[in-house]
Design a protein around this motif. Structure first.
Motif, PDB file in Angstrom:
ATOM      1  N   LYS A 101      -9.354   1.355  -3.781  1.00  0.00           N
ATOM      2  CA  LYS A 101      -8.222   0.487  -3.463  1.00  0.00           C
ATOM      3  C   LYS A 101      -8.237  -0.757  -4.349  1.00  0.00           C
ATOM      4  N   ASP A 132       0.852  -1.189   0.000  1.00  0.00           N
ATOM      5  CA  ASP A 132       0.000   0.000   0.000  1.00  0.00           C
ATOM      6  C   ASP A 132       0.889   1.241   0.000  1.00  0.00           C
ATOM      7  N   GLN A 149      -3.078   7.002   0.118  1.00  0.00           N
ATOM      8  CA  GLN A 149      -4.222   7.631  -0.531  1.00  0.00           C
ATOM      9  C   GLN A 149      -3.930   9.118  -0.622  1.00  0.00           C
ATOM     10  N   PHE A 207      -6.039   6.085  -4.814  1.00  0.00           N
ATOM     11  CA  PHE A 207      -5.367   5.051  -4.034  1.00  0.00           C
ATOM     12  C   PHE A 207      -4.169   4.545  -4.833  1.00  0.00           C
ATOM     13  N   CYS A 224      -0.902   1.622  -5.013  1.00  0.00           N
ATOM     14  CA  CYS A 224      -0.309   0.391  -4.511  1.00  0.00           C
ATOM     15  C   CYS A 224       0.539  -0.251  -5.613  1.00  0.00           C
TER      16      CYS A 224
END
Length: 109
Positions: free
Chosen positions: A70, A35, A38, A47, A49
């Motif tokens: 996400k 992660d 945000q 988001f 990742c």
């Protein structure tokens, strides 16, 4: 009618399924996401990742990808990671190893 986001999410889910199958077949030892937070306003967050798999020579990671949720960010990262794995398979030094992976995935040479 399908939106661009829906298409990305579906292809990303397909990529996640394929990466999970590779782990189940023992091609990779693990698959996970990192992660990266945000950003953006509350009404329109972004988001971020990356995805990674653990292979015989360590972790293979995607670049950081983004999405409006996400789940979309993870789907984009999984799709990018799968692309990177396939790109690596075209390199002569990795072709024999990837041939074995493809054989395991489809069950034939």
């Amino acid at each position: 009618m399908e939106t661009g986001r829906d298409e990305i999410a579906r292809s990303g889910l397909d990529a996640r399924q394929r990466l999970n199958e590779m782990v189940q077949k023992g091609i990779f030892s693990g698959f996970e996401y990192d992660d990266h937070g945000q950003r953006g306003p509350v009404h329109e967050p972004g988001f971020f990742c990356s995805a990674k798999v653990l292979g015989g020579h360590g972790w293979i990671s995607s670049e950081v990808c983004s999405g409006h949720t996400k789940k979309l960010a993870q789907a984009a990262a999984a799709a990018r990671l799968l692309e990177q794995i396939m790109e690596r398979s075209k390199r002569p030094s990795v072709q024999q190893q990837m041939k074995g992976i493809r054989e395991q995935m489809v069950g034939q040479p």
